[in-house]
Design a protein around this motif. Structure first.
Motif, PDB file in Angstrom:
ATOM      1  N   ALA A   1       0.916  -0.918  -0.122  1.00 59.60           N
ATOM      2  CA  ALA A   1       0.044   0.386  -0.458  1.00 59.60           C
ATOM      3  C   ALA A   1       1.098   0.995   0.156  1.00 59.60           C
ATOM      4  N   GLY A   2       2.488   0.992   0.582  1.00 67.09           N
ATOM      5  CA  GLY A   2       2.866   2.572   1.454  1.00 67.09           C
ATOM      6  C   GLY A   2       3.671   2.876  -0.881  1.00 67.09           C
TER       7      GLY A   2
ATOM      8  N   PHE B   1       3.329   1.468  -3.679  1.00 67.38           N
ATOM      9  CA  PHE B   1       1.368   2.085  -4.363  1.00 67.38           C
ATOM     10  C   PHE B   1       1.424   3.380  -4.331  1.00 67.38           C
ATOM     11  N   MET B   2       1.417   4.074  -3.078  1.00 69.88           N
ATOM     12  CA  MET B   2       0.745   4.931  -3.050  1.00 69.88           C
ATOM     13  C   MET B   2       2.451   6.230  -3.184  1.00 69.88           C
ATOM     14  N   ILE B   3       3.466   5.737  -2.677  1.00 70.05           N
ATOM     15  CA  ILE B   3       4.427   6.411  -3.435  1.00 70.05           C
ATOM     16  C   ILE B   3       4.952   6.748  -5.051  1.00 70.05           C
TER      17      ILE B   3
ATOM     18  N   ALA C   1       2.115   6.138  -6.588  1.00 68.84           N
ATOM     19  CA  ALA C   1       1.268   7.459  -7.449  1.00 68.84           C
ATOM     20  C   ALA C   1       1.395   8.899  -7.164  1.00 68.84           C
ATOM     21  N   SER C   2       2.337   8.987  -5.803  1.00 65.82           N
ATOM     22  CA  SER C   2       2.761  10.782  -5.831  1.00 65.82           C
ATOM     23  C   SER C   2       3.519  10.961  -7.206  1.00 65.82           C
TER      24      SER C   2
ATOM     25  N   GLU D   1       3.118   9.827  -9.948  1.00 64.94           N
ATOM     26  CA  GLU D   1       2.234  10.236 -11.264  1.00 64.94           C
ATOM     27  C   GLU D   1       1.717  11.327 -10.880  1.00 64.94           C
ATOM     28  N   MET D   2       1.288  11.686  -9.468  1.00 66.36           N
ATOM     29  CA  MET D   2       0.560  13.042  -9.337  1.00 66.36           C
ATOM     30  C   MET D   2       0.703  14.323  -9.564  1.00 66.36           C
TER      31      MET D   2
ATOM     32  N   ILE E   1       8.532  11.793   0.933  1.00 68.86           N
ATOM     33  CA  ILE E   1       8.381  11.611  -0.413  1.00 68.86           C
ATOM     34  C   ILE E   1       7.981  12.514  -1.430  1.00 68.86           C
ATOM     35  N   PHE E   2       7.414  14.022  -0.986  1.00 71.37           N
ATOM     36  CA  PHE E   2       7.167  14.278  -1.871  1.00 71.37           C
ATOM     37  C   PHE E   2       8.863  16.064  -2.341  1.00 71.37           C
TER      38      PHE E   2
END
Lengths: 292, 292
Positions: free
Chosen positions: B173-174, B176-178, B180-181, B183-184, B215-216
């Motif tokens: 899940a983590g 995936f969130m990275i 997705a971040s 791509e975002m 992450i960001f």
């Protein structure tokens, strides 16, 4: 330079901003479409007018925090901008289309006044706590003139130069990223939940570690609980912003597949009667789709 | 309780973890498929073996940091697990399928040893700085026994209970969130860029304010510059993780539209010869699609 301010728009964000300006010592003349919302400010000493034209002084400063492009264009008529006239400055804090900002700026130019785009990143409680942040753009003289005023109620001001639409491009990009973060958490938390892990426990780990940012910590709390009240920013406004993002992207030929998905989440949320929830409720889509 | 550790897998993450354990005073027997990678550890005093079986002691502790499910299942043969035997503990730190973890755990049960899932959130430099975080799950006695060992080289340990697969659900899940971040940010920065705003300036505002999370800030630097070297985590490993995420989600009937998009970004990156870039290079997709 300016000690009097015309303040137009007293919604969830406008009201605490106006309050902060009064606190900071500015003399405010306020107007709101629904007049009753001006009462708390009248008590603080603001002058209340029934017609926005009456708030405007020649060569003065006007701040607008209006709901959307249509309301802004309606209130900022040619007549109003002509009255503002030479030396006047309009600080526009709404999240609107960068194209609308550029068009409005041209009208200001014609009458000798200046449009400054200054959308704010803050929910109402963040405005009250003075921890919001502003993206600013527009002509350099006006930008510099208004910064000290904005500084009285935000944490940071980030300068994006001369293009009057630039600040709104940044604001739309930021709002898109918030909406995408909601969807991202919704998918991740739902996947964990259906694997037997509580939404709360995965929320806690991720937002205390690699995703330790306000957006994930604050909105993540809503997504973890799957509860989208109280409402700080209504869901239809979220749809408005994502549509503006997609329009602004399409105008320069940038496909945004994540934004497409988010837009459909908002549309589906409206179909399910969620128009009075906080925009975080887009995150319910992932649960619905998973039979939860 | 354990002062000797069998350590299997000396890749980008395994090596700094093994080094930290030696520093912390543990006696390590190390094995790696490519033997030359064990040399730096030999210099620090680790015993190097050519066959993972020779690293295992009955009732002892083994830590694995292997590339993927297939390598893990290959190394952890029935024979090896039988040798580990009663009272033995296997700390598995790889990002693998929760299903593989559950299956492997059953084999351990059969032979009286215990499988503990303990994937780590950290790039190699974060391991060196001891600021990584671990999600842990598995039988409670074993979990508690190994926490002090893990604590020597991470900042936080987050406990997800008895299910041996749970820690890997959280890790997927983590990750995936990275992804997705990435791509975002790619979509947001490209939209801004084609509107005349530098990727760097929007990166700075958003990662100093509402997206002020590691992450960001760290990956955002890559996306702002659109440069994906040096490589900390190769792109094909990113695809592996997102495929595991989608499998894990599909097994419990959770659609993940963002994960689908990210998967296609990785596949397209491979089609464009980007297999040797960092997985952040999935973000090039948004630029490609925009003609940049």
């Amino acid at each position: 330079m300016f000690d009097k301010i015309a303040f137009l728009g007293l919604g969830n964000l406008g009201t605490p901003i106006a309050e902060s300006l009064i606190e900071a010592g500015y003399e405010l003349t306020v107007w709101n479409r629904t007049a009753s919302k001006a009462e708390p400010l009248a008590k603080l000493g603001a002058k209340v007018v029934e017609d926005p034209m009456d708030a405007i002084t020649e060569g003065g400063l006007v701040i607008s925090v209006l709901a959307d492009d249509a309301v802004l264009e309606d209130v900022f008529s040619m007549e109003l901008i002509e009255k503002l006239g030479k030396g006047g400055i309009h600080i526009s804090m709404s999240t609107i289309s960068p194209e609308t900002a550029r068009q409005l700026s041209k009208i200001h130019d014609w009458y000798g006044s200046t449009y400054v785009g200054a959308p704010i990143f803050a929910r109402p409680d963040a405005v009250k706590a003075k921890v919001g942040n502003i993206a600013i753009s527009g002509k350099s003289d006006a930008r510099e003139a208004v910064k000290p005023i904005l500084q009285t109620f935000v944490k940071g001001i980030f300068d994006f130069g001369e293009d009057p639409g630039a600040a709104n491009v940044v604001k739309l990009a930021g709002n898109f990223m918030i909406a995408a973060s909601l969807e991202m958490m919704a998918e991740a938390f739902t996947m964990a939940e259906k694997n037997g892990i509580s939404r709360q426990s995965i929320y806690e780990m991720l937002t205390q570690t690699i995703f330790a940012a306000p957006i994930f910590q604050n909105y993540g709390k809503l997504v973890a609980a799957n509860k989208y009240e109280p409402v700080a920013f209504r869901l239809p406004l979220g749809l408005k912003d994502i549509k503006l993002t997609l329009e602004t992207a399409e105008r320069v030929n940038v496909p945004m597949p994540f934004a497409d998905i988010v837009r459909n989440r908002f549309v589906s949320a409206l179909a399910k009667g969620r128009e009075d929830m906080d925009w975080g409720a887009l995150a319910l889509g992932a649960s619905d789709d998973s039979g939860n």
